[in-house]
Design a protein around this motif. Sequence first.
Motif, mmCIF file in Angstrom:
data_model
loop_
_atom_site.group_PDB
_atom_site.id
_atom_site.type_symbol
_atom_site.label_atom_id
_atom_site.label_comp_id
_atom_site.label_asym_id
_atom_site.label_seq_id
_atom_site.Cartn_x
_atom_site.Cartn_y
_atom_site.Cartn_z
ATOM 1 N N LEU A 1 -3.013 -36.320 -43.670
ATOM 2 C CA LEU A 1 -3.151 -35.334 -42.603
ATOM 3 C C LEU A 1 -1.882 -34.507 -42.416
ATOM 4 C CD1 LEU A 1 -4.772 -34.061 -40.349
ATOM 5 C CD2 LEU A 1 -4.081 -35.939 -38.836
ATOM 6 N N GLU A 2 -0.711 -35.143 -42.432
ATOM 7 C CA GLU A 2 0.526 -34.408 -42.212
ATOM 8 C C GLU A 2 0.748 -33.370 -43.310
ATOM 9 O OE1 GLU A 2 0.106 -37.612 -42.329
ATOM 10 O OE2 GLU A 2 1.356 -38.717 -40.898
ATOM 11 N N VAL A 3 0.600 -33.801 -44.565
ATOM 12 C CA VAL A 3 0.797 -32.874 -45.679
ATOM 13 C C VAL A 3 -0.336 -31.861 -45.726
ATOM 14 C CG1 VAL A 3 1.190 -32.696 -48.159
ATOM 15 C CG2 VAL A 3 1.945 -34.735 -46.930
ATOM 16 N N GLY A 4 -1.557 -32.300 -45.450
ATOM 17 C CA GLY A 4 -2.706 -31.407 -45.509
ATOM 18 C C GLY A 4 -2.613 -30.264 -44.520
ATOM 19 N N GLN A 5 -2.278 -30.567 -43.262
ATOM 20 C CA GLN A 5 -2.187 -29.496 -42.273
ATOM 21 C C GLN A 5 -1.053 -28.534 -42.608
ATOM 22 O OE1 GLN A 5 -0.500 -30.725 -38.274
ATOM 23 N NE2 GLN A 5 -0.621 -32.772 -39.195
ATOM 24 N N THR A 6 0.038 -29.064 -43.176
ATOM 25 C CA THR A 6 1.140 -28.188 -43.603
ATOM 26 C C THR A 6 0.684 -27.230 -44.682
ATOM 27 O OG1 THR A 6 2.797 -29.878 -43.063
ATOM 28 C CG2 THR A 6 3.445 -28.163 -44.625
ATOM 29 N N LEU A 7 -0.117 -27.726 -45.629
ATOM 30 C CA LEU A 7 -0.594 -26.871 -46.714
ATOM 31 C C LEU A 7 -1.539 -25.793 -46.203
ATOM 32 C CD1 LEU A 7 -1.138 -29.534 -49.507
ATOM 33 C CD2 LEU A 7 0.441 -27.595 -49.585
ATOM 34 N N VAL A 8 -2.408 -26.135 -45.271
ATOM 35 C CA VAL A 8 -3.340 -25.139 -44.732
ATOM 36 C C VAL A 8 -2.570 -24.052 -43.971
ATOM 37 C CG1 VAL A 8 -5.268 -24.746 -43.162
ATOM 38 C CG2 VAL A 8 -5.242 -26.781 -44.610
ATOM 39 N N ILE A 9 -1.653 -24.450 -43.109
ATOM 40 C CA ILE A 9 -0.879 -23.471 -42.345
ATOM 41 C C ILE A 9 -0.009 -22.627 -43.272
ATOM 42 C CG2 ILE A 9 0.883 -23.173 -40.560
ATOM 43 C CD1 ILE A 9 -0.101 -25.788 -39.308
ATOM 44 N N LEU B 1 -12.426 -38.383 -41.918
ATOM 45 C CA LEU B 1 -11.749 -37.906 -40.712
ATOM 46 C C LEU B 1 -10.685 -36.879 -41.071
ATOM 47 C CD1 LEU B 1 -11.128 -37.998 -37.699
ATOM 48 C CD2 LEU B 1 -9.658 -39.990 -38.141
ATOM 49 N N CYS B 2 -9.913 -37.158 -42.104
ATOM 50 C CA CYS B 2 -8.872 -36.220 -42.523
ATOM 51 C C CYS B 2 -9.475 -34.894 -42.968
ATOM 52 C CB CYS B 2 -8.041 -36.834 -43.647
ATOM 53 S SG CYS B 2 -6.680 -35.790 -44.208
ATOM 54 N N ILE B 3 -10.555 -34.958 -43.732
ATOM 55 C CA ILE B 3 -11.199 -33.731 -44.209
ATOM 56 C C ILE B 3 -11.722 -32.912 -43.032
ATOM 57 C CG2 ILE B 3 -13.183 -32.852 -45.493
ATOM 58 C CD1 ILE B 3 -12.780 -35.170 -47.457
ATOM 59 N N ARG B 4 -12.321 -33.579 -42.037
ATOM 60 C CA ARG B 4 -12.820 -32.861 -40.860
ATOM 61 C C ARG B 4 -11.692 -32.147 -40.118
ATOM 62 N NH1 ARG B 4 -16.851 -37.482 -38.217
ATOM 63 N NH2 ARG B 4 -18.417 -37.469 -39.904
ATOM 64 N N LEU B 5 -10.586 -32.841 -39.951
ATOM 65 C CA LEU B 5 -9.455 -32.249 -39.242
ATOM 66 C C LEU B 5 -8.870 -31.070 -40.013
ATOM 67 C CD1 LEU B 5 -7.776 -35.561 -38.029
ATOM 68 C CD2 LEU B 5 -8.675 -33.760 -36.533
ATOM 69 N N LEU B 6 -8.830 -31.174 -41.329
ATOM 70 C CA LEU B 6 -8.286 -30.081 -42.135
ATOM 71 C C LEU B 6 -9.244 -28.896 -42.190
ATOM 72 C CD1 LEU B 6 -6.583 -32.002 -45.084
ATOM 73 C CD2 LEU B 6 -5.577 -31.142 -42.967
ATOM 74 N N ILE B 7 -10.544 -29.164 -42.181
ATOM 75 C CA ILE B 7 -11.509 -28.065 -42.092
ATOM 76 C C ILE B 7 -11.332 -27.322 -40.773
ATOM 77 C CG2 ILE B 7 -13.967 -27.530 -41.834
ATOM 78 C CD1 ILE B 7 -14.555 -29.700 -43.883
ATOM 79 N N LEU C 1 -2.902 -23.469 -33.789
ATOM 80 C CA LEU C 1 -3.837 -23.702 -32.696
ATOM 81 C C LEU C 1 -4.277 -25.170 -32.579
ATOM 82 C CD1 LEU C 1 -5.506 -22.573 -30.380
ATOM 83 C CD2 LEU C 1 -7.268 -21.913 -32.035
ATOM 84 N N PRO C 2 -4.662 -25.864 -33.667
ATOM 85 C CA PRO C 2 -5.024 -27.285 -33.514
ATOM 86 C C PRO C 2 -3.865 -28.126 -32.979
ATOM 87 C CG PRO C 2 -5.805 -26.446 -35.609
ATOM 88 C CD PRO C 2 -4.898 -25.402 -35.037
ATOM 89 N N GLN C 3 -2.648 -27.795 -33.411
ATOM 90 C CA GLN C 3 -1.483 -28.539 -32.930
ATOM 91 C C GLN C 3 -1.233 -28.264 -31.448
ATOM 92 O OE1 GLN C 3 -1.652 -26.923 -35.873
ATOM 93 N NE2 GLN C 3 -1.587 -28.753 -37.148
ATOM 94 N N ILE C 4 -1.511 -27.035 -31.011
ATOM 95 C CA ILE C 4 -1.377 -26.713 -29.585
ATOM 96 C C ILE C 4 -2.392 -27.510 -28.772
ATOM 97 C CG2 ILE C 4 -1.628 -24.885 -27.860
ATOM 98 C CD1 ILE C 4 -0.594 -22.906 -29.940
ATOM 99 N N ILE C 5 -3.640 -27.546 -29.258
ATOM 100 C CA ILE C 5 -4.689 -28.312 -28.573
ATOM 101 C C ILE C 5 -4.294 -29.788 -28.503
ATOM 102 C CG2 ILE C 5 -7.098 -29.074 -28.691
ATOM 103 C CD1 ILE C 5 -7.736 -26.398 -30.066
ATOM 104 N N ASN C 6 -3.809 -30.315 -29.617
ATOM 105 C CA ASN C 6 -3.416 -31.722 -29.659
ATOM 106 C C ASN C 6 -2.274 -32.009 -28.691
ATOM 107 O OD1 ASN C 6 -3.410 -34.453 -31.016
ATOM 108 N ND2 ASN C 6 -1.348 -33.798 -31.545
#
Length: 414
Positions: A238-246, A387-393, A329-334
């Motif tokens: 999740l940590e690396v995945g969200q970094t790659l998407v952003i 769960l990780c895939i859902r969060l990254l989507i 935005l997801p990080q702000i919500i979190n």
Amino acid sequence: MADVRRRRGFPASANDKGLAAPAASPPTPRYTATLIFGSVCLAAYIALFARHARDLDAELCRSIAISFCMSVGAFFAVIRLVPVVARYVLKRNMFGYDINKKGSPAGSIQVPESLGIVTGFVFVVVTILFQIFCFSPDSAWLLEYNAALTSILFMILLGFVDDVLDIPWRVKLLLPSFAALPLLMAYAGHTTIVIPKPLRAYLEMEVLDLGVLYKVYMGLLAVFCTNAVNILAGVNGLEVGQTLVISSAILIHNMMQIVSSSDADYQQAHAFSIYLTQPLVGASLGLLCYNWYPSSVFVGDTYTYFAGMTMAVAGILGHFSETLLLFFLPQIINFVYSIPQLFKWVPCPRHRLPSFEPKTGLLTGSKDMNLVNLFLRWFGRCTERQLCIRLLIFQGLCSGFCFLLRFLMAGWYK
């Protein structure tokens, strides 16, 4: 926090005590998920660059292409170095157990900690060597570029210290403030914001100069980005995945701005952001090969601090810090959802993770207040990979929403 697992202290190595060291079996890379990420997240960026390369300044295209090639080299360097460093950290008893697999055979495996140090090291080497090809000694951008690298290096150091000493989270909030100082002192860009057209009639101005307050905002942005990646964590990849998407969204945004503008300084500012973001993507893709489910290494706070600061620096020096917040935005919500626990208004355990059922291999959302558990409560039980895939989507959809919002609101700034 990042890779929130059941962790042991970091005593002297077993060899120093005359005991057998933990088995240091090399982590096995998993290329499938990495190839999917690389293909999906970078396809639009590469297509934009290829389509408009002929219309751009030749020197600018050359610099971006060199940075891209060096970023590919960063990917292979991380692939090669992670197993080597993993053996060393295991010998020093720097390992953890994956709580999300507790009660299963995988939950008893010693997983090397703090492997984000490899990504940070490769990134710094690549970005320093990049100066040889694309900056002259008298370049006007060299001061800000090196100030950016100083801030990132400072954050890598503080992240590794946090992994070793396990610093309280209240102190962690202050660390990025000090790391951002070199960047803020060297920043020579604008300190103004453009007023949206509907508000100009009321404020009687088109541009508002915030002066020192703008630098305060940039400092707060660095603090937020660094800690935002750090608290949306605890799931393999999740940590690396969200970094790659952003980061991919940042690259696409930069390229869109470059091809839509004829202002040389404006183009260079966004190219500057690309020079920092491309190596981040390349090095992070290499780390994802080992951190995707089931993770064979933990990235640690070293990676999340480094990644957050790098993206903050790319947004600040690319002069799109407001847009950068939309990508988060997801990080702000979190963060907003986590405030009651972060400030101890309600009980906050050390590990705010879901509950794992060894018999089914599924995760169930706990009462802890974060986006990970919220997704499980909303969408039901699932495996850690799902769960990780859902969060990254969701992260990707939010990035798409950001681009849509900019498109719809663009008329406000013309």
